[in-house]
Design a protein around this motif. Structure first.
Motif, PDB file in Angstrom:
ATOM      1  N   THR A 115     -48.548 -42.139  42.201  1.00 27.60           N
ATOM      2  CA  THR A 115     -49.641 -43.488  41.848  1.00 27.60           C
ATOM      3  C   THR A 115     -50.160 -43.319  40.323  1.00 27.60           C
ATOM      4  O   THR A 115     -50.715 -42.198  39.986  1.00 27.60           O
ATOM      5  CB  THR A 115     -50.613 -43.546  42.920  1.00 27.60           C
ATOM      6  N   PHE A 116     -50.166 -44.291  39.778  1.00 28.60           N
ATOM      7  CA  PHE A 116     -50.741 -44.560  38.376  1.00 28.60           C
ATOM      8  C   PHE A 116     -52.230 -45.132  38.719  1.00 28.60           C
ATOM      9  O   PHE A 116     -52.245 -46.247  39.322  1.00 28.60           O
ATOM     10  CB  PHE A 116     -50.149 -45.443  37.600  1.00 28.60           C
ATOM     11  N   ALA A 140     -51.602 -55.708  28.046  1.00 34.25           N
ATOM     12  CA  ALA A 140     -50.812 -55.713  29.215  1.00 34.25           C
ATOM     13  C   ALA A 140     -50.161 -54.481  29.595  1.00 34.25           C
ATOM     14  O   ALA A 140     -49.637 -53.804  28.557  1.00 34.25           O
ATOM     15  CB  ALA A 140     -49.837 -56.689  29.085  1.00 34.25           C
ATOM     16  N   PHE A 141     -50.364 -53.992  30.768  1.00 31.89           N
ATOM     17  CA  PHE A 141     -49.767 -52.572  31.238  1.00 31.89           C
ATOM     18  C   PHE A 141     -48.723 -52.945  32.259  1.00 31.89           C
ATOM     19  O   PHE A 141     -48.981 -53.578  33.123  1.00 31.89           O
ATOM     20  CB  PHE A 141     -50.762 -51.650  31.718  1.00 31.89           C
ATOM     21  N   THR A 142     -47.554 -52.439  32.307  1.00 26.59           N
ATOM     22  CA  THR A 142     -46.464 -52.568  32.894  1.00 26.59           C
ATOM     23  C   THR A 142     -46.045 -50.973  33.742  1.00 26.59           C
ATOM     24  O   THR A 142     -46.009 -50.338  33.044  1.00 26.59           O
ATOM     25  CB  THR A 142     -45.184 -53.116  32.265  1.00 26.59           C
ATOM     26  N   PHE A 143     -46.137 -51.378  34.800  1.00 33.14           N
ATOM     27  CA  PHE A 143     -45.748 -50.029  35.793  1.00 33.14           C
ATOM     28  C   PHE A 143     -44.513 -49.858  36.481  1.00 33.14           C
ATOM     29  O   PHE A 143     -43.885 -51.091  36.851  1.00 33.14           O
ATOM     30  CB  PHE A 143     -46.930 -49.838  37.044  1.00 33.14           C
ATOM     31  N   PRO A 144     -44.046 -48.522  36.879  1.00 32.92           N
ATOM     32  CA  PRO A 144     -42.627 -48.945  37.373  1.00 32.92           C
ATOM     33  C   PRO A 144     -42.577 -49.585  38.861  1.00 32.92           C
ATOM     34  O   PRO A 144     -41.593 -49.998  39.216  1.00 32.92           O
ATOM     35  CB  PRO A 144     -42.359 -47.155  37.551  1.00 32.92           C
ATOM     36  N   SER A 150     -56.253 -54.256  40.998  1.00 30.27           N
ATOM     37  CA  SER A 150     -56.604 -54.352  39.540  1.00 30.27           C
ATOM     38  C   SER A 150     -57.553 -55.491  39.440  1.00 30.27           C
ATOM     39  O   SER A 150     -57.654 -56.442  40.131  1.00 30.27           O
ATOM     40  CB  SER A 150     -55.301 -54.537  38.709  1.00 30.27           C
ATOM     41  N   ASN A 151     -58.517 -55.400  38.250  1.00 32.94           N
ATOM     42  CA  ASN A 151     -59.369 -56.450  38.022  1.00 32.94           C
ATOM     43  C   ASN A 151     -58.569 -57.414  36.927  1.00 32.94           C
ATOM     44  O   ASN A 151     -59.379 -58.184  36.464  1.00 32.94           O
ATOM     45  CB  ASN A 151     -60.615 -55.866  37.439  1.00 32.94           C
ATOM     46  N   GLY A 152     -57.522 -57.154  36.508  1.00 30.83           N
ATOM     47  CA  GLY A 152     -56.726 -57.945  35.480  1.00 30.83           C
ATOM     48  C   GLY A 152     -55.948 -58.874  36.173  1.00 30.83           C
ATOM     49  O   GLY A 152     -56.181 -59.094  37.574  1.00 30.83           O
ATOM     50  N   THR A 153     -55.281 -59.652  35.676  1.00 29.60           N
ATOM     51  CA  THR A 153     -54.213 -60.652  36.168  1.00 29.60           C
ATOM     52  C   THR A 153     -53.008 -59.928  36.533  1.00 29.60           C
ATOM     53  O   THR A 153     -52.082 -59.398  35.588  1.00 29.60           O
ATOM     54  CB  THR A 153     -54.070 -61.972  35.275  1.00 29.60           C
ATOM     55  N   ILE A 154     -52.450 -60.066  37.852  1.00 25.76           N
ATOM     56  CA  ILE A 154     -51.287 -59.253  38.184  1.00 25.76           C
ATOM     57  C   ILE A 154     -50.283 -60.359  38.319  1.00 25.76           C
ATOM     58  O   ILE A 154     -50.235 -61.354  38.757  1.00 25.76           O
ATOM     59  CB  ILE A 154     -51.497 -58.765  39.654  1.00 25.76           C
ATOM     60  N   SER A 155     -48.930 -59.996  37.853  1.00 25.03           N
ATOM     61  CA  SER A 155     -47.851 -60.666  37.941  1.00 25.03           C
ATOM     62  C   SER A 155     -46.445 -59.697  37.886  1.00 25.03           C
ATOM     63  O   SER A 155     -46.352 -59.008  37.067  1.00 25.03           O
ATOM     64  CB  SER A 155     -47.388 -61.598  36.378  1.00 25.03           C
ATOM     65  N   GLY A 156     -46.084 -59.469  39.004  1.00 23.74           N
ATOM     66  CA  GLY A 156     -45.036 -58.524  39.357  1.00 23.74           C
ATOM     67  C   GLY A 156     -45.499 -57.202  39.085  1.00 23.74           C
ATOM     68  O   GLY A 156     -46.541 -56.682  39.801  1.00 23.74           O
ATOM     69  N   ASN A 157     -45.001 -56.621  38.323  1.00 22.76           N
ATOM     70  CA  ASN A 157     -45.458 -55.018  38.090  1.00 22.76           C
ATOM     71  C   ASN A 157     -46.396 -54.769  36.588  1.00 22.76           C
ATOM     72  O   ASN A 157     -46.748 -53.794  36.341  1.00 22.76           O
ATOM     73  CB  ASN A 157     -44.376 -53.926  37.869  1.00 22.76           C
ATOM     74  N   THR A 158     -46.787 -55.883  36.248  1.00 22.03           N
ATOM     75  CA  THR A 158     -47.574 -55.950  35.115  1.00 22.03           C
ATOM     76  C   THR A 158     -49.089 -56.724  35.281  1.00 22.03           C
ATOM     77  O   THR A 158     -49.277 -57.363  36.191  1.00 22.03           O
ATOM     78  CB  THR A 158     -47.118 -56.771  34.087  1.00 22.03           C
ATOM     79  N   VAL A 159     -50.048 -55.910  34.657  1.00 22.88           N
ATOM     80  CA  VAL A 159     -51.263 -56.259  34.604  1.00 22.88           C
ATOM     81  C   VAL A 159     -51.703 -56.761  33.334  1.00 22.88           C
ATOM     82  O   VAL A 159     -51.460 -55.948  32.397  1.00 22.88           O
ATOM     83  CB  VAL A 159     -52.399 -55.161  35.310  1.00 22.88           C
ATOM     84  N   THR A 160     -52.420 -57.949  33.255  1.00 22.60           N
ATOM     85  CA  THR A 160     -52.800 -58.556  31.860  1.00 22.60           C
ATOM     86  C   THR A 160     -54.388 -58.709  32.112  1.00 22.60           C
ATOM     87  O   THR A 160     -54.922 -59.151  32.772  1.00 22.60           O
ATOM     88  CB  THR A 160     -52.129 -59.662  31.352  1.00 22.60           C
ATOM     89  N   TRP A 161     -55.076 -58.161  30.979  1.00 20.32           N
ATOM     90  CA  TRP A 161     -56.647 -58.246  30.543  1.00 20.32           C
ATOM     91  C   TRP A 161     -56.701 -59.240  29.361  1.00 20.32           C
ATOM     92  O   TRP A 161     -55.941 -58.900  28.092  1.00 20.32           O
ATOM     93  CB  TRP A 161     -57.074 -56.951  30.415  1.00 20.32           C
ATOM     94  N   ALA A 173     -56.785 -50.326  37.217  1.00 23.60           N
ATOM     95  CA  ALA A 173     -55.511 -50.700  38.019  1.00 23.60           C
ATOM     96  C   ALA A 173     -55.112 -49.624  38.637  1.00 23.60           C
ATOM     97  O   ALA A 173     -55.204 -48.315  38.278  1.00 23.60           O
ATOM     98  CB  ALA A 173     -54.433 -51.143  36.849  1.00 23.60           C
ATOM     99  N   VAL A 174     -54.523 -49.653  39.742  1.00 24.86           N
ATOM    100  CA  VAL A 174     -53.788 -48.755  40.824  1.00 24.86           C
ATOM    101  C   VAL A 174     -52.418 -49.534  41.009  1.00 24.86           C
ATOM    102  O   VAL A 174     -52.072 -50.454  41.400  1.00 24.86           O
ATOM    103  CB  VAL A 174     -54.498 -48.474  42.033  1.00 24.86           C
TER     104      VAL A 174
END
Length: 281
Positions: A115-116, A140-144, A150-161, A173-174
């Protein structure tokens, strides 16, 4: 074996660069796109730029205003000039940079037990005395694997603030370090149910077709088989094929002669002939 990495130092360097830009103006553009890989490497790009109108006012280029030194302290794989309709700056590219090379006390990114976990903030305020604001800020952070929360906007495996210059952006983010490999049991169940239903429909259809064909031929399905199934039972009578005329069997019992018919006389019991009639002269 789990691994724990130091906080992402690149974010702290971005904060320092942003603070420098804020001393001149709130017209900052920060566009960060980073991908965290399961093998503890980081890929992505970071765009740092300021308003082109600001540079025209000062009469300097971006490199002249902020120097040609890499704000990421050599951790970026390469950089190139960036310019759009409003901003001028540079794009810094990261290519398989070790996660251990990033670190700061304000931002923690840990990779442990599959887990990240990202926990920290990006301070773009430049200090309370500046009072600057405006610009465009996107991280924007993208995870495997799947983002669990997350407290950001989730789209697939990516979170954007998103925010603007002068903000302190909280980043939490987790996410999993791999795509889900669980076997889709529910999907399998529905597939099996569907196959069973199809098989039942096929069987029922075949039975109905056979019965219909048997009725057309005048034979009740299974009649002959029912007789043959019982040991010693007489053979089933099979009706004749359609179109053949039934001929009754020949008579075997001939009825006796009628009782009131007299028997023929015997040869010796012949009655005498009647007398001859006299002839007249």
């Amino acid at each position: 074996m789990s691994t724990t990495r130091r906080p992402v130092r690149a974010l702290a360097l971005v904060s320092a660069m942003a603070a420098l830009l804020l001393t001149l103006s709130g017209c900052l553009k920060l566009d960060m796109n980073l991908t965290f890989n399961a093998d503890d490497t980081v890929d992505g790009t970071v765009v740092l730029a300021v308003s082109s109108s600001l540079l025209e006012t000062t009469g300097m280029s971006f490199d002249e205003a902020f120097g040609s030194e890499d704000p990421f302290d050599g951790e970026a794989s390469s950089s190139e000039a960036y310019e759009d309709d409003e901003y001028v700056g540079r794009t810094y590219t990261f290519d398989s940079i070790a996660l251990s090379e990033f670190g700061d006390e304000d931002m923690k990114v840990t990779h442990e037990d599959g887990t990240f976990v990202v926990d920290g903030e990006l301070d773009l305020s430049g200090g309370e005395e500046t009072g600057m604001s405006g610009g465009e800020v996107k991280v924007a952070f993208t995870f495997p694997g799947k983002v669990e929360s997350s407290n950001g906007t989730i789209s697939g495996n990516t979170v954007t603030w998103e925010g603007e210059a002068g903000d302190v952006i909280k980043i939490d983010a987790v996410a999993s370090d791999s795509e889900s490999s669980g076997f889709p049991v529910l999907t399998l169940v529905w597939v099996l149910v569907g196959l069973v239903l199809v098989a039942l429909v096929v069987v029922i259809t075949l039975v109905l077709v056979r019965r219909r064909n048997a009725r057309k031929d005048g034979v009740e399905p299974g009649a002959a088989q029912a007789y043959e199934a019982v040991p010693g039972a007489p053979a089933a009578a099979v009706p004749p094929a359609p179109g053949i005329i039934d001929v009754p069997p020949a008579a075997t019992d001939v009825p006796p002669a009628a009782a009131d018919v007299p028997p023929a006389p015997a040869a010796g019991d012949v009655p005498p002939a009647p007398p001859a009639t006299p002839q007249q002269d």
